[in-house]
Scaffold this active site. Structure first.
Site, short mmCIF file in Angstrom:
data_model
loop_
_atom_site.label_atom_id
_atom_site.label_comp_id
_atom_site.label_asym_id
_atom_site.label_seq_id
_atom_site.Cartn_x
_atom_site.Cartn_y
_atom_site.Cartn_z
N LYS A 105 0.83 -1.22 0.00
CA LYS A 105 0.00 0.00 0.00
C LYS A 105 0.86 1.26 0.00
CE LYS A 105 -3.38 2.90 1.02
NZ LYS A 105 -4.41 3.31 0.11
N LYS A 159 -0.09 11.48 5.05
CA LYS A 159 0.06 10.38 6.02
C LYS A 159 0.78 9.19 5.36
CE LYS A 159 -2.65 6.63 7.93
NZ LYS A 159 -3.95 6.00 8.11
P1 NAD Z 1 -12.21 8.19 9.36
O1 NAD Z 1 -11.46 9.05 10.32
O2 NAD Z 1 -13.36 8.76 8.61
O3 NAD Z 1 -12.76 6.88 10.13
C1 NAD Z 1 -12.07 6.22 11.16
C2 NAD Z 1 -13.08 5.87 12.23
O4 NAD Z 1 -12.44 5.11 13.27
C3 NAD Z 1 -13.69 7.10 12.92
O5 NAD Z 1 -15.11 7.08 12.80
C4 NAD Z 1 -13.24 6.97 14.36
O6 NAD Z 1 -14.19 7.46 15.31
C5 NAD Z 1 -13.03 5.48 14.50
N1 NAD Z 1 -12.17 5.11 15.60
C6 NAD Z 1 -10.99 5.65 15.99
N2 NAD Z 1 -10.51 5.02 17.07
C7 NAD Z 1 -11.40 4.06 17.38
C8 NAD Z 1 -11.48 3.09 18.41
N3 NAD Z 1 -10.52 2.98 19.33
N4 NAD Z 1 -12.54 2.26 18.43
C9 NAD Z 1 -13.52 2.35 17.51
N5 NAD Z 1 -13.52 3.28 16.52
C10 NAD Z 1 -12.47 4.11 16.46
O7 NAD Z 1 -11.12 7.60 8.36
P2 NAD Z 1 -11.37 6.90 6.93
O8 NAD Z 1 -11.28 7.90 5.85
O9 NAD Z 1 -12.56 6.02 7.04
O10 NAD Z 1 -10.03 6.00 6.82
C11 NAD Z 1 -9.87 4.84 7.58
C12 NAD Z 1 -8.58 4.15 7.15
O11 NAD Z 1 -8.65 3.87 5.75
C13 NAD Z 1 -7.33 5.00 7.37
O12 NAD Z 1 -6.30 4.16 7.84
C14 NAD Z 1 -7.04 5.55 5.98
O13 NAD Z 1 -5.65 5.84 5.79
C15 NAD Z 1 -7.50 4.41 5.11
N6 NAD Z 1 -7.88 4.81 3.74
C16 NAD Z 1 -8.71 5.88 3.56
C17 NAD Z 1 -9.06 6.26 2.26
C18 NAD Z 1 -9.97 7.45 2.02
O14 NAD Z 1 -10.09 7.88 0.87
N7 NAD Z 1 -10.63 7.99 3.05
C19 NAD Z 1 -8.59 5.52 1.16
C20 NAD Z 1 -7.79 4.41 1.38
C21 NAD Z 1 -7.44 4.07 2.68
#
Ligand code: NAD
Length: 300
Positions: free
Chosen positions: A171, A246
């Site tokens: 990734k 990030k």
């Molecule tokens: P986001 O911040 O919208 O969602 C993460 C969620 O995790 C939040 O709702 C938060 O409250 C929850 N969370 C945090 N700590 C927690 C805990 N201890 N227990 C339960 N819930 C908890 O982020 P996202 O955009 O959904 O991204 C999530 C992952 O996917 C990241 O690692 C990101 O790098 C990866 N990612 C994101 C994208 C994108 O376009 N958004 C694309 C590829 C990969």
């Protein structure tokens, strides 16, 4: 179909969990933030009020969390997944995190007798909603074989790339390449404009010539040539520049640890950090075109 606990119902996790429910899995979700739990309830999902209740009956646990520290806390913390699930539960972490954390959690899982894979995704919120994500999976083959049919409910492509942490390695290498190629594409369009070329004409040439790449043909950073690209809607993400930063930081940390020379990766990280400091972090990562174009007068 499987009983699946889905932890982390944010921008990505919420549509991913929803697609698993549509694929007839029995989903129980949890998020640390009450507003995220409420939003997912409105999708019709069964939502637990604490982590232990969400995972107690699960055959598989999927996590979609911001960073390595959240993943370690959710799996290894007091009352976390490893303390709360039944023996035999499969653990799938789809978050993008540092390789060391991924390997550490996988080692804890192995000691406790749980099958685990790291399965980060390529494709943003649109692909999560359309169930067209690409998963790159690290972990033992039997765990991968159990995970693959579940991942198929959220994506189109699933590739087993190696042992624990290998999914994260794939990734961040991919996203380092993407960050570099996006900046290169922006510089080429900016220079083309300065040299008096119409952006559409430059696109017509480069998309059929050796400069062709995904950042150009699928995600063009200037408005016009690719109607679906974020440049045509004010650079609303898409994939936010802060997320790209990030991933570039994760790539640099990994490169230093591995002794790999990544001078362009380092430069891409510096440019996205500058863009972020200028307030661009919430825009799509292709909006770095605006910074490159705006700084042109200063560049000699
Ligand atoms: P986001 O911040 O919208 O969602 C993460 C969620 O995790 C939040 O709702 C938060 O409250 C929850 N969370 C945090 N700590 C927690 C805990 N201890 N227990 C339960 N819930 C908890 O982020 P996202 O955009 O959904 O991204 C999530 C992952 O996917 C990241 O690692 C990101 O790098 C990866 N990612 C994101 C994208 C994108 O376009 N958004 C694309 C590829 C990969």
């Amino acid at each position: 179909m499987a009983r699946i606990a889905f932890i982390g119902l944010g921008n990505m996790g919420r549509p991913m969990a929803s697609n698993l429910a549509k694929a007839d899995h029995d989903i129980r979700g949890f998020d640390a933030v009450a507003a995220a739990r409420e939003a997912a309830r409105k999708d019709g999902a069964e939502i637990a009020d604490d982590l232990a209740a969400a995972v107690a009956e699960a055959e598989a646990v999927i996590t979609m969390l911001p960073a390595g520290k959240h993943v370690r806390e959710v799996y290894e913390g007091d009352g976390g997944v490893f303390e709360s699930v039944k023996q035999g539960t499969l653990c799938i972490d789809c978050s993008t995190i540092d390789i060391d954390s991924a390997r550490a959690v996988a080692a804890t899982a192995a000691r406790a007798g749980f099958a685990m894979v790291d399965a980060p995704v390529s494709g943003g919120v649109a692909a999560a909603s359309a169930a067209s994500l690409t998963f790159m999976v690290g972990g033992p083959k039997p765990a991968y074989q159990r995970a693959a049919p579940i991942l198929a409910g959220m994506g189109k492509t699933t590739i087993h790339v190696g042992d624990a942490g290998a999914g994260q390695a794939a990734k961040i290498c991919n996203n380092m390449l993407l960050g570099i190629s996006m900046i290169g594409t922006c510089e080429a369009f900016n220079l083309a404009k300065k040299l008096g070329l119409d952006p559409q004409k430059f696109f017509d040439v480069a998309s059929k010539a050796s400069g062709q790449c995904w950042s150009l043909t699928s995600y063009c950073p200037v408005p016009g040539p690719v109607p679906a690209s974020p440049a045509n809607r004010g650079y609303a993400p898409g994939f936010a520049a802060a997320m790209m930063l990030k991933d570039l930081r994760l790539a640099q940390t990994a490169a230093h640890g591995a002794g790999a020379a990544t001078p362009l990766g380092a430069e891409a990280q510096a440019l996205y950090a500058l863009f972020d400091s200028m307030g661009g972090g919430g825009k799509d990562f292709s909006a770095i075109f605006e910074m490159i174009e705006g700084s042109s007068g200063a560049a000699k």
